[in-house]
Motif scaffolding. Structure first.
Motif, PDB file in Angstrom:
ATOM      1  N   UNK A 193      24.628  -2.042   8.555  1.00 43.70           N
ATOM      2  CA  UNK A 193      23.203  -2.336   8.392  1.00 43.70           C
ATOM      3  C   UNK A 193      22.439  -1.026   8.280  1.00 43.70           C
ATOM      4  N   UNK A 194      21.457  -0.992   7.384  1.00 46.53           N
ATOM      5  CA  UNK A 194      20.575   0.153   7.225  1.00 46.53           C
ATOM      6  C   UNK A 194      19.134  -0.350   7.154  1.00 46.53           C
ATOM      7  N   UNK A 195      18.271   0.198   8.005  1.00 48.97           N
ATOM      8  CA  UNK A 195      16.850  -0.156   8.025  1.00 48.97           C
ATOM      9  C   UNK A 195      16.035   1.119   7.891  1.00 48.97           C
ATOM     10  N   UNK A 196      15.051   1.093   7.008  1.00 49.47           N
ATOM     11  CA  UNK A 196      14.198   2.261   6.801  1.00 49.47           C
ATOM     12  C   UNK A 196      12.746   1.812   6.685  1.00 49.47           C
ATOM     13  N   UNK A 197      11.854   2.557   7.360  1.00 43.35           N
ATOM     14  CA  UNK A 197      10.420   2.285   7.295  1.00 43.35           C
ATOM     15  C   UNK A 197       9.705   3.606   7.066  1.00 43.35           C
ATOM     16  N   UNK A 239       0.827  -1.191   0.000  1.00 41.81           N
ATOM     17  CA  UNK A 239       0.000   0.000   0.000  1.00 41.81           C
ATOM     18  C   UNK A 239       0.866   1.249   0.000  1.00 41.81           C
ATOM     19  N   UNK A 240       0.682   2.123   0.977  1.00 42.05           N
ATOM     20  CA  UNK A 240       1.457   3.354   1.080  1.00 42.05           C
ATOM     21  C   UNK A 240       2.637   3.229   2.041  1.00 42.05           C
ATOM     22  N   UNK A 241       2.960   1.993   2.439  1.00 41.64           N
ATOM     23  CA  UNK A 241       4.056   1.761   3.372  1.00 41.64           C
ATOM     24  C   UNK A 241       5.199   1.043   2.662  1.00 41.64           C
ATOM     25  N   UNK A 242       6.417   1.479   2.945  1.00 41.24           N
ATOM     26  CA  UNK A 242       7.578   0.847   2.328  1.00 41.24           C
ATOM     27  C   UNK A 242       8.612   0.512   3.393  1.00 41.24           C
ATOM     28  N   UNK A 243       9.304  -0.603   3.186  1.00 43.85           N
ATOM     29  CA  UNK A 243      10.321  -1.086   4.110  1.00 43.85           C
ATOM     30  C   UNK A 243      11.572  -1.417   3.316  1.00 43.85           C
ATOM     31  N   UNK A 244      12.737  -0.999   3.847  1.00 47.04           N
ATOM     32  CA  UNK A 244      14.003  -1.264   3.166  1.00 47.04           C
ATOM     33  C   UNK A 244      15.017  -1.760   4.181  1.00 47.04           C
ATOM     34  N   UNK A 245      15.740  -2.814   3.827  1.00 43.63           N
ATOM     35  CA  UNK A 245      16.775  -3.373   4.689  1.00 43.63           C
ATOM     36  C   UNK A 245      17.997  -3.700   3.841  1.00 43.63           C
ATOM     37  N   UNK A 246      19.149  -3.230   4.301  1.00 46.21           N
ATOM     38  CA  UNK A 246      20.406  -3.569   3.636  1.00 46.21           C
ATOM     39  C   UNK A 246      21.437  -3.921   4.705  1.00 46.21           C
ATOM     40  N   UNK A 247      22.060  -5.058   4.545  1.00 40.34           N
ATOM     41  CA  UNK A 247      23.133  -5.475   5.439  1.00 40.34           C
ATOM     42  C   UNK A 247      24.312  -5.971   4.634  1.00 40.34           C
ATOM     43  N   UNK A 248      25.520  -5.716   5.107  1.00 38.90           N
ATOM     44  CA  UNK A 248      26.697  -6.133   4.348  1.00 38.90           C
ATOM     45  C   UNK A 248      27.819  -6.548   5.294  1.00 38.90           C
ATOM     46  N   UNK A 249      28.664  -7.420   4.800  1.00 39.80           N
ATOM     47  CA  UNK A 249      29.907  -7.807   5.465  1.00 39.80           C
ATOM     48  C   UNK A 249      31.008  -7.782   4.411  1.00 39.80           C
ATOM     49  N   UNK A 250      32.088  -7.094   4.724  1.00 42.57           N
ATOM     50  CA  UNK A 250      33.226  -6.992   3.810  1.00 42.57           C
ATOM     51  C   UNK A 250      34.463  -7.399   4.583  1.00 42.57           C
TER      52      UNK A 250
END
Length: 440
Positions: A66-70, A31-42
């Motif tokens: 790690x980045x989390x956005x709602x 709907x009008x809600x969005x969720x984003x998750x990014x995690x990394x290991x280097x």
């Protein structure tokens, strides 16, 4: 002569032994809600390092983040919209600092941000945006860790208290053909450094359907980081007396574009006040520190051009030049090249694609001697194939074809034995990658 040769040998190092990267990204829209998750290991290691950093050679370095956005969008009515967004991100790095791997440096930090923005279309030619945000910044940590004893030995931050900063802003846009006027103001309140007001304004004059002239003015404000204030280490010591830095920027630009072509010519003049700079040690064995420096300015030009679906190949071109930085500015921009150039070409042949990219910049001063003009070239060829429900993209890349070190001045540690650090890592590389998308 022997001392000079030692310094030159000491300036060429970093042959990477192993690199391992893992990245996970999720995007969900409901709907009008969005969720984003990014995690990394280097994770990476080196066959060896230069003599100044040899104690940690052949040992792993680990970067994690790690980045989390709602976010949620809402339409109050047909003229007013609202967006609320929450964000959290964190980073962590561990690396060995002695030969037997028993001692590590562990550092990291995190922040959280909550923002609200509302857009109001007052009339077809007049729009207003208002909003604000509050940000919590952790003080972070930078510790020497005993791996065998599983304990912290030293904290290199004398103070790691968290800080809170909030801001409120308003922005207006008014169109009166052939002009477009925009302006805005942001009020910033930091619990440690007080308040500041930043403004910005722009005027666009439409010369024709394809070209325009744009004049812009803007201000920026940045508070010192915990590292700059409270770091305590043999290489550098923080300065708790630092004050926020400010920048004021003036720009004038000409733009021309069509469906297939775009050109932009831009000139700028920037004034920096209380800029935070790292100063070298004043004597052997003494650490450097951070200082607010005197006001200085810089003037320059930037040229950008690109083509898309214009014929035989697509082209991207970008060039920048610093024209005048003044006496103080020349000192502060000592390690920035006067000329920088990026050039790329791209061509698609059915399911095949081929591209090339070149990056170059002029001579620049290193820690103790001049670094000459440098350039690096990358080549890529790719092929896309459809296998049932699979979309497979094969890519063969030859990076740094001319095997350039692309040396960068060593202006962080300001170590007397290190003039520059190579930025291309593995030198010339041939890399094959495959990407598979699954369709239902």
């Amino acid at each position: 002569n022997a001392a000079i040769e030692q310094r030159r040998n000491d300036s060429s190092f970093f042959m990477e032994e192993r690199v391992r990267r893992r990245t996970v990204t999720y995007t969900i829209e409901y709907g009008n809600t969005d969720f984003f998750l990014n995690g990394y290991t280097h994770e990476f290691s080196y066959f060896g390092t230069n003599p100044s950093f040899e104690s940690g050679g052949n040992k792993d370095v680990s970067d994690k983040g790690m980045l989390i956005s709602l976010g949620h969008d809402a339409n109050i009515n047909e003229d007013i919209s609202l967006r609320v967004n929450g964000l959290f991100d964190a980073v962590k790095r561990d690396f060995v600092v002695n030969s037997d791997g028993s001692r590590e440096i562990r550092l990291g930090t995190y922040r959280g941000d909550l923002s609200v923005q509302s857009d109001y279309a007052i009339t077809p030619s007049l729009a207003f945006t208002a909003g604000g945000n509050i940000e919590h910044r952790a003080g972070g940590f930078h510790k020497v860790y005993d791996v065998k004893a599983d304990s912290n030995l030293i904290s290199n931050l004398l103070n790691n208290e968290a800080s809170v900063e909030w801001s409120a802003f308003g922005h207006v846009q008014y169109e009166l053909q052939p002009f477009l006027f925009t302006g805005g103001v942001r009020f910033i309140q930091n619990e440690q450094f007080g308040s500041d007001v930043a403004t910005q304004a722009a005027v666009v004059y439409q010369l024709s359907d394809m070209s325009s002239v744009k004049a812009m003015f803007g201000q920026a404000f940045r508070v010192p980081t915990t590292f700059e204030l409270y770091f305590n280490h043999p290489t550098v010591v923080g300065n708790p007396n630092l004050v926020p830095e400010n920048a004021t920027n003036f720009e004038l630009a000409w733009l021309w574009g069509s469906e297939s072509y775009f050109v932009q010519l831009q000139g700028y003049h920037s004034v920096y006040q209380q800029l935070i700079a790292r100063t070298p040690s004043i004597a052997p064995g003494r650490a450097g520190t951070y200082e607010n420096i005197d006001e200085f300015s810089s003037t320059g030009i930037e040229v950008e051009g690109r083509t898309q679906d214009a014929g035989f190949v697509d082209v991207l071109f970008a060039y920048s030049m610093v024209l005048n930085a003044g006496v103080e500015g020349q000192q502060q921009l000592l390690h920035a090249p006067q000329h920088s150039l990026d050039f790329g070409v791209h061509r698609t042949f059915g399911d095949w694609v081929i591209s090339a990219k070149c990056r170059a910049h002029s001579e620049v001063m290193g820690s103790y001697e001049l670094i000459p003009w440098q350039s690096t070239i990358d080549l890529n060829i790719g092929y896309r194939q459809r296998l049932g429900s699979l979309d497979v993209v094969h890519m063969l890349a030859i990076t740094n074809v001319n095997d350039s070190d692309m040396l960068e001045p060593e202006y962080i540690r300001k170590h007397p034995n290190i003039n520059a650090i190579p930025s291309t890592g593995l030198g010339r590389q041939i890399v094959y990658s495959v990407k598979v998308d699954v369709f239902r």
